[in-house]
Design a protein around this motif. Structure first.
Motif, mmCIF file in Angstrom:
data_model
loop_
_atom_site.group_PDB
_atom_site.id
_atom_site.type_symbol
_atom_site.label_atom_id
_atom_site.label_comp_id
_atom_site.label_asym_id
_atom_site.label_seq_id
_atom_site.Cartn_x
_atom_site.Cartn_y
_atom_site.Cartn_z
ATOM 1 N N ALA A 85 -6.788 -10.217 -32.138
ATOM 2 C CA ALA A 85 -5.937 -10.680 -31.056
ATOM 3 C C ALA A 85 -5.933 -9.617 -29.962
ATOM 4 O O ALA A 85 -6.097 -8.432 -30.239
ATOM 5 C CB ALA A 85 -4.518 -10.899 -31.574
ATOM 6 N N PRO A 86 -5.746 -10.020 -28.712
ATOM 7 C CA PRO A 86 -5.742 -9.023 -27.653
ATOM 8 C C PRO A 86 -4.578 -8.053 -27.818
ATOM 9 O O PRO A 86 -3.517 -8.401 -28.336
ATOM 10 C CB PRO A 86 -5.582 -9.849 -26.377
ATOM 11 N N LYS A 87 -4.788 -6.824 -27.377
ATOM 12 C CA LYS A 87 -3.787 -5.778 -27.508
ATOM 13 C C LYS A 87 -2.610 -6.084 -26.587
ATOM 14 O O LYS A 87 -2.793 -6.484 -25.445
ATOM 15 C CB LYS A 87 -4.416 -4.441 -27.127
ATOM 16 N N GLN A 88 -1.401 -5.865 -27.117
ATOM 17 C CA GLN A 88 -0.218 -6.122 -26.314
ATOM 18 C C GLN A 88 -0.038 -5.025 -25.283
ATOM 19 O O GLN A 88 -0.338 -3.860 -25.536
ATOM 20 C CB GLN A 88 1.025 -6.152 -27.193
ATOM 21 N N GLY A 89 0.492 -5.403 -24.126
ATOM 22 C CA GLY A 89 0.804 -4.428 -23.103
ATOM 23 C C GLY A 89 2.162 -3.800 -23.376
ATOM 24 O O GLY A 89 2.876 -4.148 -24.335
ATOM 25 N N PHE A 90 2.561 -2.881 -22.533
ATOM 26 C CA PHE A 90 3.827 -2.172 -22.699
ATOM 27 C C PHE A 90 5.003 -3.130 -22.658
ATOM 28 O O PHE A 90 5.894 -3.085 -23.503
ATOM 29 C CB PHE A 90 3.982 -1.108 -21.602
ATOM 30 N N LEU A 91 5.016 -4.021 -21.666
ATOM 31 C CA LEU A 91 6.166 -4.914 -21.509
ATOM 32 C C LEU A 91 6.259 -5.922 -22.657
ATOM 33 O O LEU A 91 7.362 -6.288 -23.074
ATOM 34 C CB LEU A 91 6.113 -5.627 -20.168
ATOM 35 N N ASP A 92 5.110 -6.363 -23.179
ATOM 36 C CA ASP A 92 5.142 -7.287 -24.313
ATOM 37 C C ASP A 92 5.759 -6.616 -25.537
ATOM 38 O O ASP A 92 6.599 -7.187 -26.224
ATOM 39 C CB ASP A 92 3.730 -7.774 -24.653
ATOM 40 N N GLY A 93 5.335 -5.398 -25.805
ATOM 41 C CA GLY A 93 5.902 -4.658 -26.929
ATOM 42 C C GLY A 93 7.381 -4.380 -26.722
ATOM 43 O O GLY A 93 8.185 -4.459 -27.658
ATOM 44 N N TYR A 94 7.758 -4.047 -25.509
ATOM 45 C CA TYR A 94 9.160 -3.775 -25.197
ATOM 46 C C TYR A 94 10.004 -5.026 -25.403
ATOM 47 O O TYR A 94 11.088 -4.962 -25.992
ATOM 48 C CB TYR A 94 9.279 -3.274 -23.752
ATOM 49 N N MET A 95 9.515 -6.155 -24.928
ATOM 50 C CA MET A 95 10.281 -7.399 -25.063
ATOM 51 C C MET A 95 10.405 -7.797 -26.536
ATOM 52 O O MET A 95 11.458 -8.281 -26.963
ATOM 53 C CB MET A 95 9.623 -8.524 -24.252
ATOM 54 N N ASP A 96 9.361 -7.596 -27.333
ATOM 55 C CA ASP A 96 9.452 -7.896 -28.764
ATOM 56 C C ASP A 96 10.491 -7.007 -29.438
ATOM 57 O O ASP A 96 11.300 -7.476 -30.251
ATOM 58 C CB ASP A 96 8.089 -7.700 -29.441
ATOM 59 N N ALA A 97 10.499 -5.713 -29.102
ATOM 60 C CA ALA A 97 11.488 -4.798 -29.683
ATOM 61 C C ALA A 97 12.897 -5.180 -29.249
ATOM 62 O O ALA A 97 13.839 -5.147 -30.049
ATOM 63 C CB ALA A 97 11.175 -3.362 -29.266
ATOM 64 N N LEU A 98 13.066 -5.567 -28.009
ATOM 65 C CA LEU A 98 14.385 -5.964 -27.511
ATOM 66 C C LEU A 98 14.870 -7.226 -28.211
ATOM 67 O O LEU A 98 16.040 -7.328 -28.590
ATOM 68 C CB LEU A 98 14.301 -6.177 -25.991
ATOM 69 N N ARG A 99 13.971 -8.180 -28.421
ATOM 70 C CA ARG A 99 14.356 -9.417 -29.114
ATOM 71 C C ARG A 99 14.811 -9.129 -30.546
ATOM 72 O O ARG A 99 15.799 -9.696 -31.011
ATOM 73 C CB ARG A 99 13.175 -10.389 -29.140
ATOM 74 N N THR A 100 14.062 -8.250 -31.246
ATOM 75 C CA THR A 100 14.459 -7.940 -32.624
ATOM 76 C C THR A 100 15.795 -7.210 -32.656
ATOM 77 O O THR A 100 16.615 -7.463 -33.552
ATOM 78 C CB THR A 100 13.390 -7.083 -33.331
ATOM 79 N N GLN A 101 16.062 -6.348 -31.692
ATOM 80 C CA GLN A 101 17.351 -5.661 -31.634
ATOM 81 C C GLN A 101 18.485 -6.624 -31.340
ATOM 82 O O GLN A 101 19.569 -6.524 -31.926
ATOM 83 C CB GLN A 101 17.328 -4.545 -30.575
ATOM 84 N N VAL A 102 18.253 -7.556 -30.449
ATOM 85 C CA VAL A 102 19.287 -8.527 -30.121
ATOM 86 C C VAL A 102 19.562 -9.443 -31.309
ATOM 87 O O VAL A 102 20.701 -9.744 -31.630
ATOM 88 C CB VAL A 102 18.881 -9.343 -28.874
ATOM 89 N N LYS A 103 18.513 -9.878 -32.003
ATOM 90 C CA LYS A 103 18.682 -10.749 -33.163
ATOM 91 C C LYS A 103 19.402 -10.010 -34.291
ATOM 92 O O LYS A 103 20.221 -10.586 -34.997
ATOM 93 C CB LYS A 103 17.336 -11.253 -33.660
ATOM 94 N N ALA A 104 19.092 -8.724 -34.460
ATOM 95 C CA ALA A 104 19.717 -7.941 -35.539
ATOM 96 C C ALA A 104 21.199 -7.693 -35.245
ATOM 97 O O ALA A 104 22.026 -7.634 -36.158
ATOM 98 C CB ALA A 104 19.000 -6.605 -35.702
#
Length: 140
Positions: free
Chosen positions: A117-136
């Motif tokens: 799969a294509p490598k994620q950019g900075f903002l994609d990784g940041y948004m994934d981390a933010l989503r997991t923090q919000v869900k937790a």
């Protein structure tokens, strides 16, 4: 890294990418890299000389026209045609080689199943981390 610092960094990156000055600087750098690799483009040479490098001057052109009217350039034109045909054949072979290499690469990656799969950019990784923090942090 603190979440507020990551938000601040993401905002700073987005603000920088929105500025036209940043894009002008990137364009200048790219233009200079192209000049270093390929030399100065003919349209940027400037001056009043309309003669391009590698082209004959007026006197040579005049002599060629006189010879053409006399009929002495047939052999020379045949030589030029033969060399241009050789150049065209070399370019065609290079294109065919490149196409064959591309097809071989596609087949080898399909056969080995190593398509990633294509490598994620900075903002994609940041948004994934933010989503997991919000869900937790959400009460269930």
């Amino acid at each position: 890294m603190a979440p507020w610092l990551m938000v601040l960094e993401a905002y700073a990156v987005q603000a920088l990418l929105r500025t036209p000055g940043f894009h002008r600087i990137v364009e200048k750098v790219a233009k200079n890299v192209h000049r270093v690799r390929h030399g100065l483009p003919p349209e940027e040479e400037g001056g009043t000389s309309i003669q391009q490098p590698g082209q004959s001057g007026f006197a040579q052109h005049f002599v060629d026209e006189v010879k053409a009217q006399i009929g002495r350039t047939e052999a020379r034109q045949a030589d030029v045609h033969a060399s241009s045909t050789t150049d065209e054949a070399a370019e065609r072979i290079e294109r065919e080689d490149a196409d064959a290499a591309w097809e071989q690469l596609k087949k080898s990656t399909e056969a080995s199943g190593t398509s990633k799969a294509p490598k994620q950019g900075f903002l994609d990784g940041y948004m994934d981390a933010l989503r997991t923090q919000v869900k937790a942090g959400r009460p269930r």
